[in-house]
Design a protein around this motif. Structure first.
Motif, mmCIF file in Angstrom:
data_model
loop_
_atom_site.group_PDB
_atom_site.id
_atom_site.type_symbol
_atom_site.label_atom_id
_atom_site.label_comp_id
_atom_site.label_asym_id
_atom_site.label_seq_id
_atom_site.Cartn_x
_atom_site.Cartn_y
_atom_site.Cartn_z
ATOM 1 N N LEU A 192 61.691 59.455 21.289
ATOM 2 C CA LEU A 192 62.552 58.822 20.289
ATOM 3 C C LEU A 192 61.730 58.596 19.027
ATOM 4 N N GLU A 193 60.452 58.316 19.206
ATOM 5 C CA GLU A 193 59.504 58.380 18.091
ATOM 6 C C GLU A 193 58.682 59.642 18.297
ATOM 7 N N GLU A 194 58.465 60.351 17.219
ATOM 8 C CA GLU A 194 57.693 61.573 17.326
ATOM 9 C C GLU A 194 56.216 61.248 17.163
ATOM 10 N N ASN B 263 51.778 57.046 13.407
ATOM 11 C CA ASN B 263 51.678 56.336 12.123
ATOM 12 C C ASN B 263 53.071 56.056 11.587
ATOM 13 N N PHE B 264 53.236 54.896 10.983
ATOM 14 C CA PHE B 264 54.408 54.647 10.136
ATOM 15 C C PHE B 264 53.878 54.533 8.707
ATOM 16 N N LYS B 265 54.051 55.583 7.930
ATOM 17 C CA LYS B 265 53.431 55.646 6.601
ATOM 18 C C LYS B 265 51.932 55.339 6.741
ATOM 19 N N ASP B 266 51.430 54.281 6.112
ATOM 20 C CA ASP B 266 49.988 54.045 6.256
ATOM 21 C C ASP B 266 49.663 53.029 7.349
ATOM 22 N N LEU B 267 50.701 52.691 8.175
ATOM 23 C CA LEU B 267 50.430 51.781 9.281
ATOM 24 C C LEU B 267 50.103 52.581 10.546
ATOM 25 N N HIS B 268 48.930 52.351 11.080
ATOM 26 C CA HIS B 268 48.487 53.091 12.264
ATOM 27 C C HIS B 268 48.950 52.336 13.506
ATOM 28 N N ALA B 269 50.134 52.680 14.019
ATOM 29 C CA ALA B 269 50.752 51.875 15.076
ATOM 30 C C ALA B 269 50.154 52.161 16.453
ATOM 31 N N LEU B 270 49.827 53.425 16.727
ATOM 32 C CA LEU B 270 49.163 53.774 17.985
ATOM 33 C C LEU B 270 47.875 54.519 17.656
ATOM 34 N N ASP C 140 62.676 48.614 27.442
ATOM 35 C CA ASP C 140 62.069 47.918 26.301
ATOM 36 C C ASP C 140 62.640 46.514 26.179
ATOM 37 N N GLU C 141 61.903 45.546 26.662
ATOM 38 C CA GLU C 141 62.330 44.143 26.648
ATOM 39 C C GLU C 141 63.789 43.972 27.059
ATOM 40 N N PRO C 142 64.101 44.362 28.286
ATOM 41 C CA PRO C 142 65.508 44.395 28.701
ATOM 42 C C PRO C 142 66.166 43.015 28.770
ATOM 43 N N GLY D 212 51.600 42.460 25.690
ATOM 44 C CA GLY D 212 50.702 42.370 24.541
ATOM 45 C C GLY D 212 51.379 41.623 23.414
ATOM 46 N N PRO D 213 50.584 41.256 22.403
ATOM 47 C CA PRO D 213 51.159 40.482 21.307
ATOM 48 C C PRO D 213 52.191 41.278 20.515
ATOM 49 N N SER D 214 53.010 40.564 19.767
ATOM 50 C CA SER D 214 54.028 41.207 18.950
ATOM 51 C C SER D 214 53.382 42.136 17.928
ATOM 52 N N GLY D 215 53.954 43.321 17.762
ATOM 53 C CA GLY D 215 53.425 44.269 16.785
ATOM 54 C C GLY D 215 52.266 45.089 17.294
ATOM 55 N N SER D 216 51.959 44.980 18.596
ATOM 56 C CA SER D 216 50.794 45.689 19.120
ATOM 57 C C SER D 216 51.104 47.156 19.422
ATOM 58 N N GLY D 217 52.384 47.537 19.338
ATOM 59 C CA GLY D 217 52.730 48.946 19.542
ATOM 60 C C GLY D 217 53.374 49.242 20.889
ATOM 61 N N LYS D 218 53.784 48.202 21.614
ATOM 62 C CA LYS D 218 54.373 48.419 22.947
ATOM 63 C C LYS D 218 55.655 49.245 22.855
ATOM 64 N N SER D 219 56.564 48.822 21.974
ATOM 65 C CA SER D 219 57.827 49.557 21.843
ATOM 66 C C SER D 219 57.577 50.964 21.338
ATOM 67 N N THR D 220 56.696 51.077 20.372
ATOM 68 C CA THR D 220 56.394 52.393 19.817
ATOM 69 C C THR D 220 55.874 53.312 20.914
ATOM 70 N N PHE D 221 54.988 52.793 21.743
ATOM 71 C CA PHE D 221 54.448 53.581 22.851
ATOM 72 C C PHE D 221 55.570 54.039 23.785
ATOM 73 N N THR E 118 57.697 43.981 28.416
ATOM 74 C CA THR E 118 58.355 42.688 28.611
ATOM 75 C C THR E 118 57.454 41.533 28.211
ATOM 76 N N HIS E 119 58.079 40.398 28.004
ATOM 77 C CA HIS E 119 57.336 39.149 27.826
ATOM 78 C C HIS E 119 57.458 38.260 29.065
ATOM 79 N N GLU E 120 58.142 38.771 30.104
ATOM 80 C CA GLU E 120 58.341 37.988 31.329
ATOM 81 C C GLU E 120 57.117 38.130 32.222
HETATM 82 N N1 LIG Z 1 60.388 52.406 12.397
HETATM 83 C C1 LIG Z 1 59.288 51.764 11.940
HETATM 84 N N2 LIG Z 1 58.936 51.868 10.635
HETATM 85 C C2 LIG Z 1 57.838 51.242 10.158
HETATM 86 N N3 LIG Z 1 57.025 50.483 10.911
HETATM 87 C C3 LIG Z 1 57.321 50.333 12.209
HETATM 88 C C4 LIG Z 1 58.478 50.957 12.790
HETATM 89 N N4 LIG Z 1 58.522 50.634 14.103
HETATM 90 C C5 LIG Z 1 57.463 49.839 14.319
HETATM 91 N N5 LIG Z 1 56.742 49.650 13.218
HETATM 92 C C6 LIG Z 1 55.488 48.878 13.098
HETATM 93 O O1 LIG Z 1 54.590 49.358 14.069
HETATM 94 C C7 LIG Z 1 53.888 48.290 14.687
HETATM 95 C C8 LIG Z 1 54.125 48.305 16.167
HETATM 96 O O2 LIG Z 1 55.478 47.978 16.402
HETATM 97 P P1 LIG Z 1 56.140 47.861 17.845
HETATM 98 O O3 LIG Z 1 57.580 47.643 17.635
HETATM 99 O O4 LIG Z 1 55.722 48.997 18.667
HETATM 100 O O5 LIG Z 1 55.455 46.532 18.384
HETATM 101 P P2 LIG Z 1 55.768 45.750 19.737
HETATM 102 O O6 LIG Z 1 54.480 45.648 20.454
HETATM 103 O O7 LIG Z 1 56.886 46.373 20.439
HETATM 104 O O8 LIG Z 1 56.170 44.323 19.184
HETATM 105 P P3 LIG Z 1 57.268 43.294 19.737
HETATM 106 O O9 LIG Z 1 56.647 42.595 20.890
HETATM 107 O O10 LIG Z 1 57.491 42.394 18.585
HETATM 108 O O11 LIG Z 1 58.479 44.086 20.100
HETATM 109 C C9 LIG Z 1 54.385 47.016 14.013
HETATM 110 O O12 LIG Z 1 53.462 46.659 13.008
HETATM 111 C C10 LIG Z 1 55.694 47.406 13.412
HETATM 112 O O13 LIG Z 1 55.962 46.669 12.262
#
Ligand SMILES: Nc1ncnc2c1ncn2[C@@H]1O[C@H](COP(=O)(O)OP(=O)(O)OP(=O)(O)O)[C@@H](O)[C@H]1O
Ligand SMILES: [Mg+2]
Lengths: 256, 246
Positions: free
Chosen positions: A66-68, A26-33, A177-179, A50-59, A209-211
């Motif tokens: 690096l993210e807890e 979670n990022f505050k009230d955003l459920h990222a994964l 991560d999107e090298p 996956g689409p932007s914001g889907s949580g790929k980087s977070t995963f 990646t987006h490639e």
């Molecule tokens: N440090 C953070 N603080 C608050 N919200 C975050 C943080 N990192 C990511 N998020 C939110 O978590 C969600 C997932 O983000 P993430 O970066 O994992 O997406 P992504 O799939 O990698 O997107 P992209 O393809 O744009 O890189 C997004 O809604 C993003 O805004």
């Protein structure tokens, strides 16, 4: 050691190198994964799309803490690295990470960028670390830039150096991560070439990646993420030719 | 040489110079005072750097810290609170008042070398300003640098030491240089606790000779020369650090 609550028996031949169970973030009230499960075996080349914001980087960033994580478990080589009692620094040495923005250390030469961690963390002698670094630099065609500073390099060169920096620690898995996303188009190829080479040598890799064409070419498995969940996992030919979910179908229509 | 007409003002200048600096070895007030000023400044700078970096690192760590145990988190919160009180008090009160309090209140009943009191007072004062400069410097380093260090397996301290601090140092050098130039000039209030620093030395001469302009202008010139020299040194250092990275 196996009686530790955060260890389980690990056989690299048969057990997954990384095993993700119900991962929550979670990022505050955003459920990222929202509960991610995935097994990554030795030699796997996993592409995450996956689409932007889907949580790929977070995963990906959860994989080396690096993210807890806020819930669930990640077993790396049999150790639950989400447990706070685990010395995460030791396990991170075995997980190389490559960032979109390269993140080379600007105050060090290329050689120092590559050898600092092996010298400090693996107690290698300067000579040994430099010899290994030179070998890897030769593999990516940058042996002549050992004495340069990062700001004297092109984007493609920086990213190749960043990959080598991670490889110098002899990791068991490489996370990308999107090298190539921050690169000028003409420099994408040289970085993909290095990654292709790594995949051929059976390096275990997780690549966000987006490639899509590159994913289709080198992935052993492609993972589709949307809204914080994994919706589909399949080998590339199945993934791209016979998507099961409507979500993936419409995603592929957009990006292909 | 009565034939050569020496301008009147030169004769007056010569007499005043003799009276203020040569007679009774009065120049010694300036030289001894300068030595006191330099000693106070030098050691106060050292204390300021150590204290400033310490406070800055505690505050930055408190703001940044991720995965850690409740004990460490609690300790950090307490330390951070102490640092905040220190910064607020020191930056919220005049340095002269701090000097007087340290001398008359804290060390009021203790016999202690006044120079040490001044070093402590100016060092503690400077530390607060250095801390804010350094914290700003740490915070301005791209988070990616930190993550790259941690992802290689460096722990928090190693990442700070090998990656963040060297880059911070380069960024804050100009501001730190200015801070130390300010400090050099601020030590001129050391006379408040009857320390014979450079300023006080000039003032002693003035009180003996009843002529103000010569000793005071001399004091001002000595400060000016030192400040200009320090600024030059600072520029030189900056240039060397920059050229090393390019
Ligand atoms: N440090 C953070 N603080 C608050 N919200 C975050 C943080 N990192 C990511 N998020 C939110 O978590 C969600 C997932 O983000 P993430 O970066 O994992 O997406 P992504 O799939 O990698 O997107 P992209 O393809 O744009 O890189 C997004 O809604 C993003 O805004
Ligand atoms: Mg991303």
């Amino acid at each position: 050691m196996t009686n530790n609550p955060y260890m389980k028996p690990f056989n690299p031949e048969t057990d997954p190198l990384i095993s993700v169970r119900d991962l929550q973030k979670n990022f505050k009230d955003l459920h990222a994964l929202k509960g991610v499960d995935l097994d990554i075996y030795q030699g796997d080349v996993i592409f995450v799309v996956g689409p932007s914001g889907s949580g790929k980087s977070t995963f990906l960033r959860c994989l080396n803490c690096l993210e807890e994580a806020d819930g669930g478990e990640i077993f790396f080589e049999g150790v639950n690295i989400t447990n706070r009692n685990v010395d995460i620094n030791r396990h991170r040495q075995k997980m190389g990470m490559v960032f979109q923005q390269f993140n080379l250390f600007p105050h060090m030469t290329v050689m120092k960028n590559l050898t600092q961690a092996p010298i400090i963390l693996q107690h290698k002698s300067k000579e040994e670390a430099e010899a290994e670094a030179i070998k890897l630099l030769e593999r990516v065609g940058l042996a002549d830039r050992a004495d340069a500073y990062p700001n004297q390099l092109s984007g493609g060169q920086k990213q190749r150096i960043a990959i080598v920096r991670a490889l110098c620690m002899k990791p068991d898995v490489m996370l990308f991560d999107e090298p190539t996303s921050a690169l000028d188009p003409e420099m994408v190829g040289e970085v993909l070439e290095v990654m292709r080479d790594l995949a051929k040598q059976k390096m275990t890799m997780v690549v966000v990646t987006h490639e899509m064409a590159f994913a289709r070419e080198v992935a052993s498995k492609v993972v589709f993420m949307a809204e914080g969940k994994i919706l589909e996992v399949a080998p590339p030919d199945v993934f791209f030719n016979n998507p099961r979910t409507d979500r993936l179908k419409s995603f592929l229509e957009k990006v292909l | 040489m009565p034939d050569i007409a020496v301008p009147q003002f030169l004769i007056e200048f010569k007499d005043a110079f003799y009276l203020n600096f040569i007679k009774d070895n009065r120049w010694k007030y300036l030289v001894d005072g300068l030595s006191v000023t330099l000693r106070i400044t030098f050691f106060a700078v050292l204390i300021g750097i150590v204290l400033g970096f310490l406070v800055a690192i505690i505050r930055a760590t408190h703001d940044k810290v991720g995965r850690t145990t409740p004990l460490i988190k609690g300790t950090l919160s307490v330390l951070n609170f102490v640092c905040n009180v220190y910064l607020t008090v020191i930056r919220g009160t005049p340095v002269v008042v701090q000097l007087l309090i340290i001398y008359f209140v804290i060390f009021g009943s203790v016999r202690i070398d006044k120079i040490i009191v001044a070093i402590l007072a100016f060092g503690i004062n400077s530390g607060a300003y250095v801390a804010e400069i350094v914290r700003g410097g740490i915070m301005s380093i791209d988070q990616g640098q930190f993550e790259a260090g941690r992802s290689l397996g460096f722990n928090y301290g190693q990442t700070m030491w090998f990656i963040i601090i060297p880059q911070t140092l380069k960024n804050v050098l100009p501001a730190l240089g200015n801070e130390f130039i300010v400090l050099l000039k601020e030590t001129s209030v050391a006379g408040y606790i009857a320390l014979a620093d450079l300023t006080k030395g000039g003032d002693i001469i003035r009180s003996q000779t009843f002529s103000a302009y010569m000793p005071l202008i001399a004091v001002a010139l000595i400060y000016l020369v030192m400040v200009i020299a320090l600024s030059r040194l600072q520029k030189l250092l900056e240039r060397r650090m920059r050229s090393r990275d390019k």
